[in-house]
Write a protein that holds these residues in place. Structure first.
Motif, PDB file in Angstrom:
ATOM      1  N   GLY A 193       4.120  -1.997  -6.792  1.00  0.00           N
ATOM      2  CA  GLY A 193       3.232  -2.177  -5.644  1.00  0.00           C
ATOM      3  C   GLY A 193       2.643  -3.561  -5.569  1.00  0.00           C
ATOM      4  N   GLU A 194       3.286  -4.535  -6.217  1.00  0.00           N
ATOM      5  CA  GLU A 194       2.790  -5.918  -6.220  1.00  0.00           C
ATOM      6  C   GLU A 194       3.567  -6.761  -5.212  1.00  0.00           C
ATOM      7  N   VAL A 195       2.841  -7.527  -4.414  1.00  0.00           N
ATOM      8  CA  VAL A 195       3.475  -8.502  -3.529  1.00  0.00           C
ATOM      9  C   VAL A 195       3.733  -9.771  -4.335  1.00  0.00           C
ATOM     10  N   TYR A 196       4.955 -10.273  -4.287  1.00  0.00           N
ATOM     11  CA  TYR A 196       5.251 -11.500  -5.026  1.00  0.00           C
ATOM     12  C   TYR A 196       6.225 -12.360  -4.231  1.00  0.00           C
ATOM     13  N   LYS A 197       6.291 -13.625  -4.604  1.00  0.00           N
ATOM     14  CA  LYS A 197       7.216 -14.563  -3.971  1.00  0.00           C
ATOM     15  C   LYS A 197       8.083 -15.205  -5.041  1.00  0.00           C
ATOM     16  N   ALA A 198       9.266 -15.622  -4.630  1.00  0.00           N
ATOM     17  CA  ALA A 198      10.185 -16.301  -5.552  1.00  0.00           C
ATOM     18  C   ALA A 198      11.026 -17.280  -4.760  1.00  0.00           C
ATOM     19  N   GLU A 221       0.835  -1.205   0.000  1.00  0.00           N
ATOM     20  CA  GLU A 221       0.000   0.000   0.000  1.00  0.00           C
ATOM     21  C   GLU A 221       0.871   1.257   0.000  1.00  0.00           C
ATOM     22  N   ALA A 222       1.952   1.217   0.762  1.00  0.00           N
ATOM     23  CA  ALA A 222       2.857   2.371   0.799  1.00  0.00           C
ATOM     24  C   ALA A 222       3.489   2.600  -0.567  1.00  0.00           C
ATOM     25  N   VAL A 223       3.892   1.546  -1.232  1.00  0.00           N
ATOM     26  CA  VAL A 223       4.500   1.687  -2.563  1.00  0.00           C
ATOM     27  C   VAL A 223       3.467   2.192  -3.562  1.00  0.00           C
ATOM     28  N   ARG A 224       2.247   1.688  -3.477  1.00  0.00           N
ATOM     29  CA  ARG A 224       1.209   2.144  -4.400  1.00  0.00           C
ATOM     30  C   ARG A 224       0.883   3.630  -4.169  1.00  0.00           C
ATOM     31  N   TRP A 225       0.902   4.060  -2.909  1.00  0.00           N
ATOM     32  CA  TRP A 225       0.701   5.496  -2.637  1.00  0.00           C
ATOM     33  C   TRP A 225       1.838   6.300  -3.264  1.00  0.00           C
TER      34      TRP A 225
END
Length: 429
Positions: free
Chosen positions: A142-147, A16-20
């Motif tokens: 602003g995307e949460v991702y896993k790797a 959310e902070a990154v999207r803001w």
């Protein structure tokens, strides 16, 4: 500049902070506890994304040699927990906080991985990136991702966790990391060779590394640096000291120490406690750490800093002396060290069997001199310097244009609008 801080407690709050920030066109300084804030170019942002609230161990499976923790989990929590199970992070992560006048032990697991910090055992166990198995994070969209995963065989496609190692928060705000852990050695001993010059020391270290005795640390302290050690067995020699570390099960260490001592003509052997102490000094560069009130610096003519003052610092936690980290071919280490001493007022020592030089110098114009002396034979990183100097010179080794172009494409892939720590490593990236 007034700085506003976002301190998320979940990955979604970080997103959310990154999207803001994206919506407002405001870049974010991605940080943890700030123990490594002076590594890299200075950030000029009005907003900080503080990841230290992402704290706690998610899963620790000693039998599987795997640890998963939120990125803001302090190393002061991680390391004792591993030690209780007689395990360790084998790449021996450096704690740079004291170099900048901060207390030891304030770093985080995510910060260690993001800055790619590894200590003397890198020559035998690899770097931080070699122990990264998986990660979760927020990219510049602003995307949460896993790797990655919890075991190497589960990793397919691009090995993104390894890409994050050494990215300094410019590609992803890490929220969770999974790392490989390994058994800690039962015993540690260090062979000392006294009075070797740089070339003879590197030759001895090379012989030790080429031996079958499984050396895990190989360093050389010139006389002025050895005198600063807090380990009496090192400073008491009264001259240059070359160190070779052996680790493992007690009987194995004893046998290897005896054999290598004879092969190298070692003068002394440090016990376990002294060995642990001196390798912490080598790892954390405490020989060149700042002191609150150092003696005046002597410059000009034929005078050079006294052993008591070289490498000391004052002011703003940055130290009076610049600190450089040079990664060079071990065979060139002694020659490069000699050339640096000829050109600059400098104190230095060797790690990684001669492949790593730590150089402290009061010369603010040392960048062109040091990089010119390398002449393409290695990489130079400016680790400690005042903000104005870090903003005006290349802190990291300048990249050839093909590599810089690739770096820009990778940045664009993860952070197309330059929201995450822009310019921390290279201007405009």
């Amino acid at each position: 500049m007034t700085v506003t801080t976002f301190k998320p407690e979940t990955a979604e709050q970080a997103a959310e902070a990154v999207r803001w920030a994206l919506s407002e066109g405001e870049p974010l300084d991605v940080a943890g506890t700030g123990s490594k804030r002076e590594l890299g170019r200075p950030m000029q942002t009005a907003y900080t994304l503080d990841l230290s609230g992402l704290n706690g161990v998610v899963a620790y499976e000693p039998e599987e040699l795997v640890l998963t923790a939120r990125a803001g989990t302090p190393m002061a929590v991680i390391l004792p927990m591993l030690a209780e199970k007689r395990q360790q992070l084998a790449f021996e992560p450096q704690d740079p906080g004291p170099l900048f006048g901060r207390p030891a032990g304030q770093g985080t697991l995510g910060g260690v991985l993001a800055c790619g910090l590894a200590g003397p055992r890198r020559i035998s166990a690899g770097s931080a990136r070699d122990h990264a198995l998986g990660m979760e994070g927020v990219n510049g969209r602003g995307e949460v991702y896993k790797a990655g995963g919890k075991v190497v065989k589960n990793v397919t496609g691009y090995d993104v966790p390894k890409l994050m190692a050494g990215s300094f928060g410019t590609l992803t705000a890490l929220t969770e990391v999974t790392v490989k852990v390994l058994p800690a050695p039962e015993d540690t001993r260090t062979l000392l060779l006294a009075g070797r010059d740089d070339a003879a020391a590197v030759e001895a270290l090379t012989r030790a590394m080429q031996s079958p005795h499984e050396v895990s640390g190989a360093a050389h302290l010139p006389a002025d640096v050895a005198a600063r050690s807090g380990v009496r067995g090192v400073s008491g020699i009264g001259g240059a000291v070359t160190l070779v570390r052996l680790e493992g099960f007690g009987p194995s260490v004893a046998a290897r120490v005896a054999a290598l001592k004879e092969e190298l003509g070692a003068d002394a052997v440090l016990d376990r406690e002294e060995s642990l102490a001196v390798w912490r000094e080598i790892r954390d560069v405490t020989f060149f750490g700042p002191l609150p009130n150092p003696p005046p610096l002597r410059r000009g003519g034929d005078e050079s800093p006294s052993p008591a003052s070289a490498g000391e610092g004052r002011g703003g936690g940055t130290g009076e002396h610049l600190l450089w980290k040079l990664s060079v071919p071990p065979a060139d280490g002694a020659r490069i060290a000699g050339a640096i001493r000829d050109r600059l007022d400098a104190a230095l020592y060797f790690d990684w069997a001669g492949g790593l030089l730590w150089v402290a110098t009061p010369s603010p114009d040392s960048a062109p001199a040091i990089r010119g002396l390398l002449n393409g034979s290695g990489h130079a990183t400016l680790v400690r310097a005042p903000d104005d100097l870090r903003a005006s010179v290349e802190v990291f080794q300048p990249l050839p244009e093909p590599l810089m172009a690739l770096t820009r494409r990778v940045k664009d892939g993860f952070d197309p609008r330059g929201i995450l720590s822009p310019g921390r490593m290279y201007a405009g990236v």
